[in-house]
Design an enzyme around this catalytic site. Sequence first.
Site, short mmCIF file in Angstrom:
data_model
loop_
_atom_site.label_atom_id
_atom_site.label_comp_id
_atom_site.label_asym_id
_atom_site.label_seq_id
_atom_site.Cartn_x
_atom_site.Cartn_y
_atom_site.Cartn_z
N ILE A 50 -11.55 -4.23 33.96
CA ILE A 50 -11.84 -3.60 32.67
C ILE A 50 -11.92 -4.66 31.57
O ILE A 50 -12.77 -4.58 30.68
CB ILE A 50 -10.78 -2.54 32.33
CG1 ILE A 50 -10.81 -1.42 33.36
CG2 ILE A 50 -11.00 -1.98 30.92
CD1 ILE A 50 -9.64 -0.46 33.25
N CYS A 51 -11.05 -5.64 31.63
CA CYS A 51 -10.94 -6.64 30.56
C CYS A 51 -12.26 -7.31 30.20
O CYS A 51 -12.60 -7.41 29.02
CB CYS A 51 -9.88 -7.67 30.91
SG CYS A 51 -8.25 -6.94 31.17
#
Length: 177
Positions: A50-51
């Site tokens: 996600i980052c």
Amino acid sequence: MIKVGDQFPKFHLTAVVSNDIDDAFVEINEESYKGKWQVIFFWPKDFTFICPTEILAFDAMLPELEKRNAVLLGGSTDNEFVHLEWRRQKLPNIKFPMLSDLKRDLSTALGILDENEGVSQRATFILDPEGIVRFSMVTDLSVGRNPQEVLRVLDALQEGGLCPCNWNKGDETLTPS
């Protein structure tokens, strides 16, 4: 957790600002961008899933932040060498400083250290030019953020009026009667 209206904590962290080892690292502290609005966001870990989606989305709004006299800082509890390698391998065009909160001092002071995982939570702060927190948001480790909402809130804060729900730059503000 630090609250809206609080002074952002003092900090002194190493940041990665380029992909070249000779000039990749700079020291950044709470005075580095005094006089500017600041958007500061944290992610749990480098080399995750996600980052990078968030990092790329925040980085893409840099031109809009610059128009608003704002800077973008991002960070995690990874060290500066991990940040550098991640930039080189996966995020070569990132333009904002990536802070290393390796000792977890800033994450702890902000109240965003996830005790179970030992990493920063997905937290976002907007600071005014005096370093006062004007917005904060934390999401679950599994939920990415919407940087456009952060930009909308920055616009509302800079507008200085009473901004209703879903207000966007250019919309009318409310007038108390």
